[in-house]
Enzyme design. Structure first.
Site, PDB file in Angstrom:
ATOM      1  N   THR A 160     -27.284  -4.845  58.357  1.00  0.00           N
ATOM      2  CA  THR A 160     -27.103  -4.655  56.910  1.00  0.00           C
ATOM      3  C   THR A 160     -28.449  -4.911  56.231  1.00  0.00           C
ATOM      4  O   THR A 160     -29.233  -5.735  56.696  1.00  0.00           O
ATOM      5  CB  THR A 160     -26.055  -5.659  56.394  1.00  0.00           C
ATOM      6  OG1 THR A 160     -24.785  -5.253  56.883  1.00  0.00           O
ATOM      7  CG2 THR A 160     -26.019  -5.732  54.870  1.00  0.00           C
ATOM      8  N   ARG A 199     -11.590  -0.504  54.796  1.00  0.00           N
ATOM      9  CA  ARG A 199     -12.019  -1.883  54.513  1.00  0.00           C
ATOM     10  C   ARG A 199     -13.310  -1.873  53.668  1.00  0.00           C
ATOM     11  O   ARG A 199     -14.239  -1.139  53.924  1.00  0.00           O
ATOM     12  CB  ARG A 199     -12.261  -2.616  55.832  1.00  0.00           C
ATOM     13  CG  ARG A 199     -12.787  -4.048  55.700  1.00  0.00           C
ATOM     14  CD  ARG A 199     -14.294  -4.100  55.830  1.00  0.00           C
ATOM     15  NE  ARG A 199     -14.801  -5.477  55.928  1.00  0.00           N
ATOM     16  CZ  ARG A 199     -16.084  -5.793  55.851  1.00  0.00           C
ATOM     17  NH1 ARG A 199     -17.000  -4.859  55.670  1.00  0.00           N
ATOM     18  NH2 ARG A 199     -16.470  -7.050  55.960  1.00  0.00           N
ATOM     19  N   GLY A 249     -16.357  -4.460  52.262  1.00  0.00           N
ATOM     20  CA  GLY A 249     -16.946  -5.790  52.468  1.00  0.00           C
ATOM     21  C   GLY A 249     -17.516  -6.371  51.191  1.00  0.00           C
ATOM     22  O   GLY A 249     -17.169  -5.953  50.077  1.00  0.00           O
TER      23      GLY A 249
HETATM   24  N1  ASP Z   1     -21.689  -8.207  54.945  1.00  0.00           N
HETATM   25  C1  ASP Z   1     -21.460  -6.939  55.557  1.00  0.00           C
HETATM   26  C2  ASP Z   1     -19.984  -6.631  55.468  1.00  0.00           C
HETATM   27  O1  ASP Z   1     -19.177  -7.503  55.697  1.00  0.00           O
HETATM   28  C3  ASP Z   1     -21.872  -6.866  56.994  1.00  0.00           C
HETATM   29  C4  ASP Z   1     -23.177  -7.524  57.339  1.00  0.00           C
HETATM   30  O2  ASP Z   1     -23.840  -8.054  56.478  1.00  0.00           O
HETATM   31  O3  ASP Z   1     -23.569  -7.499  58.522  1.00  0.00           O
HETATM   32  O4  ASP Z   1     -19.637  -5.518  55.219  1.00  0.00           O
END
Ligand code: ASP
Length: 580
Positions: A447, A475, A477
């Site tokens: 990310t 979903r 995030g």
């Molecule tokens: N925070 C991101 C999510 O949950 C994933 C990540 O940061 O690796 O979508």
């Protein structure tokens, strides 16, 4: 440092247990070209009037009088104000007035300011001034006048409007809006002792602890030159600050002839520090990764950081730097954002992104987009072109069509590396009860996020992601949720998060860090460490952040975090593993 005439009291919240004690409030000085004459209302004394006339240039002055704080029926009285200045020898005096912000933004309307040596803003209601002028060319022309050495004076409402965080009304609980920000990092209050406004200024400063509260009583002025504030007049000026370490408030009364120093950068905001921080996800490369693999990640971070740095170092805006930096990472297939995004449970890619402007608290976000090449660019357009904050799924796709942004087939985002890890995760999760899946998470890193303080003092944050590998179709995030994965507020900090999104949403991580700074007066480091170490579980992820002073922080509880930072003091720093 305050001189001997300044009596200082340290007070345990809101005046109840005040104890007299002399303190030294040492604040660094800077240089200033222009001057401000900020009057607390009431009768103008001869000394104040003479000092303003002198700073304006005496007989050579070209003065613009702004009477807009007055009600419509009293605008004609402004002619009398103009007359007062003519009596003092300033013949070249004109009135400038509108209630219409569009007119205030027109070149022809602001033209007299370009030629002026001085501006006088009359009293009335500061909300009228704010409604007509904040954010318009009037505001930028006033700032330009100060820069070229002019003087701006104002009384009552004309004093209040000079701070950026403006008390519009209310006592003891103030209603706060935006002023013209001519004396940055302050909150100005007027008729201060006459109308017992101590409590509302204490409230305002407690809510904006990085600002100096300046309460000016009637027939009294603060005259700001060269980063020093001198008090002239019949009564007192009350200076209220929150020390870095938190409570109690420090309160100093300064009388006629007394002086106090403003915080660094208050009277002379340019040039300011800038800082940029980038992340490429929580986690790290495995111990036995090849040198080339490690180098590829470093190169990816470096290219993004260099892009953002080039914008912000050249005086560009934090928003532009955040967007451009994240676009580079979205186009790099190593990172889990744009090309190279992880697969969801349906074997597709759904992308989330957001951006936030710390100056206005505006934000834009998209969730679950499937054909948008650079989700951060679409998030920016949600902010700039709609009255909404978050568009999701088909609505976001439709908006992308309207905005004509670059589109791709969903398969454009796929890479072999992500497909293999999807297969591994599917196998591992196949026989697990659903409730156990999200926490038993290996690091699906990549990310991306960026936070910036620009040289104008504006903070911005942005985040972009493909989410979690094998996430349920639909979903969403934390990355597109303002307050969870992304947050920016000029009064505190800018934050971008990475990790198990559900945890960052539950704990409103990014906003909580900002709130701890605002309400507890904690430093950025204290606030971020508390939230990451005390509120989240070990292994949940990490954040990058920068505060309004340019302090850079990264905190993570994952094994490593891809991160990089640069700032105006020459820092240029790329890290992947746990190196400090
Ligand atoms: N925070 C991101 C999510 O949950 C994933 C990540 O940061 O690796 O979508």
């Amino acid at each position: 440092m305050f001189n001997r005439r300044a009596t200082c009291v340290s007070e345990v919240l809101f005046g109840v247990m005040a104890a007299l004690l002399v303190t030294d409030v040492s604040l660094a000085a800077g240089a200033r070209q222009g001057a401000l004459v900020v009057v607390g209302g009431g009768q103008l004394t001869d000394e104040i009037v003479d000092r303003f006339a002198e700073l304006a240039g005496g007989r050579d002055a070209r003065l613009v009088v702004i009477p807009t704080a007055s009600s419509d029926s009293r605008i004609p009285d402004a002619v009398a104000v103009a007359e007062l200045w003519r009596e003092r020898g300033i013949d070249n005096t004109i009135l400038l007035h509108t209630r219409d912000p569009e007119q205030a933004d027109a070149d022809a309307f602001v033209a007299p300011l370009r030629d002026a040596t001085a501006v006088w803003i009359g009293g009335g209601q500061q909300s009228r001034l704010a409604a007509a002028y904040v954010g318009t060319k009037i505001q930028s022309e006033l700032q330009a006048l100060l820069k070229r050495g002019g003087v701006i004076g104002g009384t009552s409402a004309g004093a209040a409007i000079q701070s950026g965080v403006m008390i519009e009304s209310g006592n003891p609980v103030p209603k706060i809006t935006r002023g013209l920000d001519l004396l940055p990092n302050t909150i100005i209050d007027q008729h201060f002792l006459q109308r017992s406004r101590m409590n509302r200024l204490f409230h305002a400063v407690s809510q904006h602890p990085h600002r100096m509260g300046i309460g000016i009583d009637e027939s009294t002025a603060v005259i700001v030159t060269d980063n020093r504030a001198k008090v002239v007049g019949a009564s007192y000026v009350t200076v209220v600050t929150v020390p870095e370490s938190g409570r109690p408030l420090e309160i100093c009364n300064v009388g006629n002839g007394g002086e106090f120093e403003l915080a660094d950068g208050t009277a002379h905001p340019q040039p300011r520090k800038w800082a940029i921080v980038v992340h490429g996800g929580a986690g790290t490369v495995s111990k036995d990764a090849s040198a080339e693999t490690v180098q590829a990640w470093r190169d990816g971070l470096r290219a993004a950081l260099e892009k953002g740095k080039s914008i912000v170092a050249a005086g560009g805006t934090s928003l532009d730097a955040v967007e451009a930096t994240i676009r580079i990472l979205e186009d790099n297939s190593l990172f889990n954002a744009g090309k190279g995004a992880v697969f969801n449970s349906a074997g597709e890619h759904e992308l989330d992104s957001s951006i936030m402007d710390g100056r206005t608290l505006d934000g834009g976000a998209v969730a679950g987009v499937i054909t948008v090449k650079n989700p951060i660019g679409l998030a920016r357009r949600v902010m700039d072109k709609t009255r909404h904050v978050l568009l999701a799924g088909p609505g976001a796709e439709q908006f992308a069509t309207e905005q004509n942004v670059d589109r791709v087939e969903n398969a454009y985002f796929s890479t072999e590396r992500r497909r293999e890890s999807w297969n591994r995760v599917r196998e591992r999760e196949a026989n697990k009860p659903v409730s156990r899946i999200s926490t038993a998470r290996p690091w699906q890193y990549g990310t991306v996020g960026c936070v910036v303080l620009d040289s104008h003092g504006n903070l911005a944050a942005g985040t972009s992601t493909g989410g979690l590998t094998n996430k349920k179709f639909g979903r969403v995030g934390d990355s597109p949720i303002l307050g969870a994965g992304t947050y920016a507020d000029n009064e505190t900090c800018a934050v971008s998060a990475t990790g198990t999104g559900e945890q960052f949403i539950r704990h409103t991580v990014a906003a909580q860090i900002s709130q701890l700074m605002r309400h507890r007066s904690w430093t950025l480091k204290q606030s971020a460490e508390y939230v990451l170490h005390e509120r989240l579980n070990k292994g949940d992820g990490g954040v990058i952040a920068v505060d309004l002073h340019g302090n850079i922080v990264w905190v993570y509880t994952s094994p490593g975090m891809f991160r990089a930072a640069a700032d105006s003091s020459g820092r240029f720093d790329i890290r992947i593993r746990d190196e400090k």
